[in-house]
Design an enzyme around this catalytic site. Structure first.
Site, mmCIF file in Angstrom:
data_model
loop_
_atom_site.group_PDB
_atom_site.id
_atom_site.type_symbol
_atom_site.label_atom_id
_atom_site.label_comp_id
_atom_site.label_asym_id
_atom_site.label_seq_id
_atom_site.Cartn_x
_atom_site.Cartn_y
_atom_site.Cartn_z
ATOM 1 N N VAL A 30 0.841 -1.355 -0.020
ATOM 2 C CA VAL A 30 -0.166 -0.107 -0.040
ATOM 3 C C VAL A 30 0.970 1.322 -0.028
ATOM 4 O O VAL A 30 0.394 2.304 0.260
ATOM 5 C CB VAL A 30 -0.833 -0.019 1.083
ATOM 6 C CG1 VAL A 30 -1.854 -1.209 1.113
ATOM 7 C CG2 VAL A 30 -0.182 -0.114 2.518
ATOM 8 N N ASP A 31 2.139 0.909 -0.284
ATOM 9 C CA ASP A 31 3.188 2.294 -0.059
ATOM 10 C C ASP A 31 3.445 2.896 -1.497
ATOM 11 O O ASP A 31 4.094 3.894 -1.417
ATOM 12 C CB ASP A 31 4.390 1.711 0.108
ATOM 13 C CG ASP A 31 5.015 0.572 -0.848
ATOM 14 O OD1 ASP A 31 5.669 -0.440 -0.240
ATOM 15 O OD2 ASP A 31 4.988 0.566 -1.790
ATOM 16 N N HIS B 271 -4.492 -4.265 -2.401
ATOM 17 C CA HIS B 271 -4.844 -3.993 -0.906
ATOM 18 C C HIS B 271 -4.842 -2.170 -0.810
ATOM 19 O O HIS B 271 -4.999 -1.868 0.501
ATOM 20 C CB HIS B 271 -3.704 -4.560 0.125
ATOM 21 C CG HIS B 271 -3.834 -5.960 -0.117
ATOM 22 N ND1 HIS B 271 -2.958 -6.890 0.591
ATOM 23 C CD2 HIS B 271 -4.548 -6.858 -0.716
ATOM 24 C CE1 HIS B 271 -3.102 -8.114 0.387
ATOM 25 N NE2 HIS B 271 -4.258 -8.134 -0.351
ATOM 26 N N CYS C 112 -19.742 9.071 3.928
ATOM 27 C CA CYS C 112 -19.997 9.516 2.407
ATOM 28 C C CYS C 112 -19.061 9.272 1.451
ATOM 29 O O CYS C 112 -19.267 9.404 0.256
ATOM 30 C CB CYS C 112 -20.066 11.204 2.772
ATOM 31 S SG CYS C 112 -18.472 11.939 2.932
ATOM 32 N N CYS D 241 -15.026 13.647 8.915
ATOM 33 C CA CYS D 241 -15.032 14.372 7.598
ATOM 34 C C CYS D 241 -15.831 15.419 7.812
ATOM 35 O O CYS D 241 -16.581 16.091 8.427
ATOM 36 C CB CYS D 241 -16.310 13.406 6.848
ATOM 37 S SG CYS D 241 -16.624 13.899 5.250
ATOM 38 N N THR E 9 6.910 -11.928 -1.368
ATOM 39 C CA THR E 9 5.722 -11.965 -0.561
ATOM 40 C C THR E 9 5.556 -13.630 -0.208
ATOM 41 O O THR E 9 6.296 -14.509 -0.634
ATOM 42 C CB THR E 9 4.445 -12.059 -1.616
ATOM 43 O OG1 THR E 9 3.151 -12.335 -0.772
ATOM 44 C CG2 THR E 9 4.541 -12.908 -2.825
ATOM 45 N N SER E 10 4.863 -13.562 1.118
ATOM 46 C CA SER E 10 5.067 -14.890 1.785
ATOM 47 C C SER E 10 4.026 -15.896 1.216
ATOM 48 O O SER E 10 4.007 -17.153 1.478
ATOM 49 C CB SER E 10 4.737 -14.844 3.127
ATOM 50 O OG SER E 10 3.768 -14.044 3.402
ATOM 51 N N ASN F 217 12.683 -14.714 -3.526
ATOM 52 C CA ASN F 217 12.754 -14.515 -2.117
ATOM 53 C C ASN F 217 13.687 -15.164 -1.417
ATOM 54 O O ASN F 217 14.040 -16.342 -1.883
ATOM 55 C CB ASN F 217 11.286 -15.014 -1.845
ATOM 56 C CG ASN F 217 10.611 -14.653 -0.252
ATOM 57 O OD1 ASN F 217 11.561 -14.895 0.548
ATOM 58 N ND2 ASN F 217 9.412 -14.457 -0.121
ATOM 59 N N ALA G 4 15.231 -8.992 -3.671
ATOM 60 C CA ALA G 4 14.747 -8.372 -4.814
ATOM 61 C C ALA G 4 15.868 -7.581 -5.490
ATOM 62 O O ALA G 4 15.980 -7.460 -6.593
ATOM 63 C CB ALA G 4 13.382 -7.758 -4.798
HETATM 64 N N1 APR Z 1 13.480 -9.316 -1.224
HETATM 65 C C1 APR Z 1 12.460 -10.291 -1.430
HETATM 66 N N2 APR Z 1 11.923 -10.754 -0.380
HETATM 67 C C2 APR Z 1 12.172 -10.471 0.837
HETATM 68 C C3 APR Z 1 12.978 -9.380 1.082
HETATM 69 C C4 APR Z 1 14.008 -8.849 0.072
HETATM 70 N N3 APR Z 1 14.950 -7.940 0.555
HETATM 71 N N4 APR Z 1 12.884 -9.279 2.473
HETATM 72 C C5 APR Z 1 11.887 -9.955 2.993
HETATM 73 N N5 APR Z 1 11.583 -10.777 2.005
HETATM 74 C C6 APR Z 1 10.448 -11.698 1.974
HETATM 75 C C7 APR Z 1 10.271 -12.383 3.090
HETATM 76 O O1 APR Z 1 10.663 -13.446 3.032
HETATM 77 C C8 APR Z 1 8.743 -12.804 3.248
HETATM 78 O O2 APR Z 1 8.538 -14.085 2.380
HETATM 79 O O3 APR Z 1 9.222 -11.000 1.776
HETATM 80 C C9 APR Z 1 8.339 -11.690 2.388
HETATM 81 C C10 APR Z 1 7.290 -10.831 3.222
HETATM 82 O O4 APR Z 1 6.124 -11.379 3.500
HETATM 83 P P1 APR Z 1 5.199 -10.759 4.320
HETATM 84 O O5 APR Z 1 5.936 -9.981 5.647
HETATM 85 O O6 APR Z 1 3.966 -11.787 4.783
HETATM 86 O O7 APR Z 1 4.393 -9.877 3.457
HETATM 87 P P2 APR Z 1 3.320 -10.045 2.281
HETATM 88 O O8 APR Z 1 3.505 -11.371 1.583
HETATM 89 O O9 APR Z 1 3.240 -8.856 1.613
HETATM 90 O O10 APR Z 1 1.721 -9.982 3.057
HETATM 91 C C11 APR Z 1 0.685 -10.065 2.233
HETATM 92 O O11 APR Z 1 -0.574 -9.753 4.351
HETATM 93 O O12 APR Z 1 -0.756 -8.710 6.526
HETATM 94 C C12 APR Z 1 -1.312 -8.441 5.115
HETATM 95 O O13 APR Z 1 -2.314 -6.825 3.747
HETATM 96 C C13 APR Z 1 -1.010 -7.570 4.330
HETATM 97 O O14 APR Z 1 -0.355 -7.055 2.006
HETATM 98 C C14 APR Z 1 0.002 -7.694 3.439
HETATM 99 C C15 APR Z 1 -0.345 -9.258 3.167
#
Ligand code: APR
Length: 252
Positions: free
Chosen positions: A103-104, A119, A130, A151, A192-193, A217, A235
């Site tokens: 969301v950044d 998200h 509203c 608001c 992403t996890s 990852n 990344a």
């Molecule tokens: N480069 C690549 N991956 C990385 C790095 C990096 N430098 N640093 C950390 N990671 C990986 C971690 O290993 C982990 O698997 O990024 C992942 C982050 O996972 P989460 O913290 O679970 O974030 P995300 O997958 O975006 O969560 C999904 O969960 O809480 C909700 O809405 C929130 O959008 C979020 C959603």
């Protein structure tokens, strides 16, 4: 020796449509905490206390204050080399869609032109009643006074434009992301996890429709076993050299 295969480079170089699914990990190198890493946000705060409507209605000042803190982190942060590499990669691929859970707004700030914010966007606020957009300065002023931000038009509570647990994702965003995944020649899952749905299904949807799916990852995730290629690096280490490899003229 790059961490990725020649197959991935060739598939990207010959792709018409590419989807890049990103999560908090791609912004970690911009100094923005992830959610589930050892030092992640959910380690310090309970999402059930902050990231849902009930918690917000129960204590709007606390939730508005937490999101203001996170918004300030985002506004002070800069896109990193990974965000910029994705923006550059657009010039070498007919259609590159970034589908982000973040969301950044850092992909847009880095120059990516086709970004689906699954998200929401923490820099945007709106009135719960509203639904008029609300200025961040209205939230900041109320917090400074120690009262909930409301608001100016209808006195409804102002909330961040992000998807909370238990809420539906924006239907248009889900539709765009699903269609892009079905049509993709390649899908990269970055930082992403892969434990939060429906986003976590997109790599599998792409693969079921014939896409080559690679994950970037440093850790394993919910989809590591299923992807075609798992690149166990950050990344920031991989995407710039992957961009260079795709951009390099093919040997005659
Ligand atoms: N480069 C690549 N991956 C990385 C790095 C990096 N430098 N640093 C950390 N990671 C990986 C971690 O290993 C982990 O698997 O990024 C992942 C982050 O996972 P989460 O913290 O679970 O974030 P995300 O997958 O975006 O969560 C999904 O969960 O809480 C909700 O809405 C929130 O959008 C979020 C959603």
């Amino acid at each position: 020796m790059p961490a990725f295969s020649d197959t991935l480079v060739d598939r990207l170089a010959s792709a018409s449509r590419v989807v890049v699914l990103t999560g908090a990990g791609i912004s970690a190198e911009s100094g923005i905490p992830t959610f589930r890493d050892p030092d992640g946000l959910w380690e310090k705060f309970d999402p059930q206390e902050l990231a849902n409507v009930e918690a917000f209605l129960d204590n709007p000042e606390l939730v508005q204050g937490w999101y203001r803190h996170r918004r300030q982190l985002v506004e002070e942060a800069e896109p990193n080399a990974a965000h910029r590499a994705l923006a550059d990669l657009e010039t070498h691929i007919d259609a590159l869609t970034v589908v982000t859970q973040n969301v950044d707004a850092l992909h847009t700030r880095a120059g990516s032109s086709d970004v689906v914010e699954l998200h929401g966007n923490i820099t945007h606020n709106y009135c719960m009643d509203c639904e008029r957009p609300a200025e961040a300065s209205t939230v900041d002023a109320a917090i400074a006074e120690g009262v909930p931000a409301r608001c100016p038009e209808c006195d409804g509570l102002i909330r961040p434009d992000v998807v909370w647990f238990g809420e539906q994702l924006p239907p248009a965003a889900i539709e765009r992301a699903g269609t892009a995944a079905e049509r993709a020649d390649v899908l990269l899952s970055v930082g992403t996890s892969a434990v939060v749905y429906p986003a976590a299904r997109l790599p599998l949807v792409a693969q079921e429709h014939g896409a080559y799916v690679a994950e970037i990852n440093p850790d394993t995730t919910g989809i590591t076993e299923a992807v075609d290629e798992s690149i166990r690096e950050t990344a920031g280490a991989v995407l710039p050299s992957l961009r260079d490899a795709v951009a390099a003229p093919h040997d005659a």
